[in-house]
Design a protein around this motif. Structure first.
Motif, short mmCIF file in Angstrom:
data_model
loop_
_atom_site.label_atom_id
_atom_site.label_comp_id
_atom_site.label_asym_id
_atom_site.label_seq_id
_atom_site.Cartn_x
_atom_site.Cartn_y
_atom_site.Cartn_z
N HIS A 211 12.86 -46.20 -7.54
CA HIS A 211 12.27 -45.50 -7.43
C HIS A 211 11.06 -46.32 -6.15
N LEU A 212 11.55 -45.31 -4.72
CA LEU A 212 10.13 -46.47 -3.63
C LEU A 212 9.66 -44.83 -2.83
N PHE A 213 8.67 -45.27 -2.30
CA PHE A 213 8.33 -44.73 -0.85
C PHE A 213 7.39 -45.55 0.15
N ILE A 214 7.25 -44.89 1.18
CA ILE A 214 6.88 -45.63 1.71
C ILE A 214 6.39 -44.99 2.08
N ALA A 215 4.34 -45.45 2.44
CA ALA A 215 3.14 -44.61 3.09
C ALA A 215 2.71 -44.43 4.56
N MET A 216 2.21 -43.16 4.29
CA MET A 216 1.39 -43.37 6.29
C MET A 216 0.53 -42.99 6.61
N GLU A 217 -0.01 -42.00 7.24
CA GLU A 217 -1.47 -42.06 7.39
C GLU A 217 -1.34 -40.94 8.00
N PRO A 218 -2.68 -40.08 7.72
CA PRO A 218 -3.88 -40.49 7.50
C PRO A 218 -4.24 -41.05 5.66
N TYR A 219 -3.59 -40.27 4.66
CA TYR A 219 -4.02 -39.96 3.06
C TYR A 219 -3.42 -41.48 2.70
N GLY A 220 -2.44 -42.52 3.46
CA GLY A 220 -1.75 -42.74 2.28
C GLY A 220 -2.92 -44.45 1.96
N SER A 221 -3.61 -44.93 3.27
CA SER A 221 -4.26 -45.96 3.43
C SER A 221 -5.36 -45.25 1.74
N LYS A 222 -5.59 -44.20 2.27
CA LYS A 222 -7.75 -43.49 1.73
C LYS A 222 -7.35 -43.39 -0.18
N VAL A 223 -6.00 -43.00 -0.08
CA VAL A 223 -6.53 -42.99 -1.79
C VAL A 223 -4.71 -43.53 -3.07
N LEU A 224 -3.64 -44.46 -2.18
CA LEU A 224 -2.83 -45.05 -2.16
C LEU A 224 -3.09 -46.26 -3.13
N GLY A 225 -2.87 -47.05 -4.26
CA GLY A 225 -3.28 -48.10 -4.26
C GLY A 225 -4.06 -48.67 -5.43
N THR A 226 -3.97 -46.93 -6.43
CA THR A 226 -5.11 -47.16 -7.82
C THR A 226 -4.03 -46.43 -9.00
N GLY A 227 -2.99 -46.59 -8.85
CA GLY A 227 -1.97 -45.70 -9.65
C GLY A 227 -1.39 -47.38 -10.22
N ARG A 228 -1.08 -47.31 -11.34
CA ARG A 228 -0.53 -48.57 -12.21
C ARG A 228 0.74 -49.10 -11.61
N HIS A 229 1.52 -48.58 -10.61
CA HIS A 229 2.78 -49.00 -10.13
C HIS A 229 2.84 -48.78 -8.98
N GLU A 230 1.69 -48.36 -8.06
CA GLU A 230 1.22 -48.54 -6.70
C GLU A 230 0.66 -49.94 -6.36
N THR A 231 1.94 -50.67 -5.87
CA THR A 231 2.29 -51.82 -5.36
C THR A 231 2.84 -52.02 -4.48
N THR A 232 1.81 -53.55 -3.49
CA THR A 232 2.97 -53.43 -2.36
C THR A 232 3.58 -54.63 -2.37
N ILE A 233 4.31 -54.44 -1.67
CA ILE A 233 5.40 -54.98 -1.88
C ILE A 233 6.49 -55.50 -0.69
N GLY A 234 6.16 -55.01 0.41
CA GLY A 234 6.15 -55.10 1.92
C GLY A 234 5.71 -53.93 3.24
N PHE A 235 6.11 -54.09 4.33
CA PHE A 235 5.41 -53.37 4.98
C PHE A 235 6.65 -53.24 5.88
N VAL A 236 7.48 -52.07 6.32
CA VAL A 236 8.14 -51.95 6.98
C VAL A 236 7.41 -52.04 9.08
N GLU A 237 8.37 -53.12 9.13
CA GLU A 237 7.94 -54.20 9.85
C GLU A 237 7.20 -52.87 12.07
N THR A 238 6.53 -52.75 12.20
CA THR A 238 6.19 -52.95 13.54
C THR A 238 6.39 -53.68 14.95
N GLY A 239 6.36 -52.97 16.02
CA GLY A 239 6.99 -53.43 17.38
C GLY A 239 5.62 -54.30 17.72
N LEU A 240 5.95 -54.69 18.90
CA LEU A 240 4.49 -55.64 19.37
C LEU A 240 4.61 -55.04 20.46
#
Length: 305
Positions: A211-240
């Protein structure tokens, strides 16, 4: 009773440990609007009701999970998670335990194509599992079955229930979880969550599987990353071209969110259990949910120093 009743409740956000994040996504916008002088009385009543529902959800979650009887209020839950995220950012993130090795996975979806860049230095176990899922064809025809604009997009239930059972647990005769392969041990988060961060969802300690999720803003950066399983494995690539504030991959994510809102779909997280049991047909009442058409490895990076 079936443990899925708490593992994937209708009100679950990612799975049990992130139920309090549901409180965040409901409470934070609601609180902001409730304080606006231009907010109508109708809006106030609706948003107040959402706050009450969020508090009830948190209470129910705490009861099911056997937490201590003293429960956080909505405000306390939001404040705690935001504080933890700030402290983690100030204190710095744990150092990598393996060399950097990047993988690129290209997703073709009904909303457009995007690329996810994975790095084993962020989460060796998580990246390895994600690559295994890609190679198994796990993501083919998979729905983005839960979309919470400004917070996250959730996926990770195979279109075919038989394929799901190869990665997710089933229940034994006494209600025990039977895993076809061991779930992943938790790993510390090594990067601040931002728009496009990719992470596994979980249901308690050491429960990452598919099971997976992709974080979005503005709330993603404010509250994600504190749960035991909330571990960044990578990022959606942005354009130039960042003149409009969105790169190519994040624009696809934004299209998924806009479409969900355009069709007036509710929070469809309640579909998770039915999708696990019956596949995509369980979402027949929501035919415009975006889905992944295919996912393939397009680049295996070399190990760095």
């Amino acid at each position: 009773s079936d443990p899925r009743s708490w593992h994937r409740p209708n009100i679950s956000l990612l799975t049990m440990p992130l139920l309090r994040v549901l409180v965040v996504v409901l409470a934070a916008p609601a609180a902001a609007y409730l304080l606006r002088p231009t907010c109508t009385s109708v809006h106030r009543r609706v948003l107040a009701a959402r706050l009450c529902q969020a508090e009830d959800a948190a209470d129910e979650a705490a009861t099911r999970d056997g937490e201590e009887s003293v429960k956080e209020s909505v405000t306390e839950s939001v404040a705690r998670r935001e504080r933890q995220v700030r402290e983690a950012s100030v204190g710095g993130f744990p150092e990598a335990i393996v060399d950097s090795k990047e993988y690129k996975v290209q997703f073709h979806t009904t909303a457009g194509a995007f690329t996810v860049v994975l790095d084993r230095a962020l989460s060796p176990k998580g990246v390895d599992r994600f690559v295994e899922l890609v190679e198994d064809g796990f993501f083919t025809d998979m729905l983005f079955y839960r979309v919470l604009p400004g917070f996250l997009i959730q996926f990770g239930v195979a279109a075919d229930p038989a394929q799901q059972r190869r990665w997710d647990y089933t229940l034994g005769p006494d209600g025990e979880k039977i895993w076809p392969r061991p779930p992943l041990a938790d790993e510390p988060n090594r990067a601040k969550f931002r728009a496009g961060s990719v992470s596994f969802a979980g249901a308690g300690e050491n429960t990452r599987s598919c099971h997976l999720f992709i974080a979005m803003e503005p709330y993603g950066s404010k509250v994600l990353g504190t749960g035991r399983h909330e571990t960044t494995i990578g990022f959606v690539e942005t354009g130039l071209d960042t003149r409009v504030g969105l790169g190519d991959g994040l624009e696809v994510m934004d299209r998924i969110c806009r479409k969900h809102k355009h069709h007036g779909y509710p929070d469809t997280g309640f579909l998770q259990g039915a999708l696990i049991e019956h596949g995509n047909s369980a979402a027949a009442e929501y035919p415009e949910l975006d889905r992944i058409e295919s996912a393939e490895m397009i680049e295996h990076g070399d190990e760095g120093s």
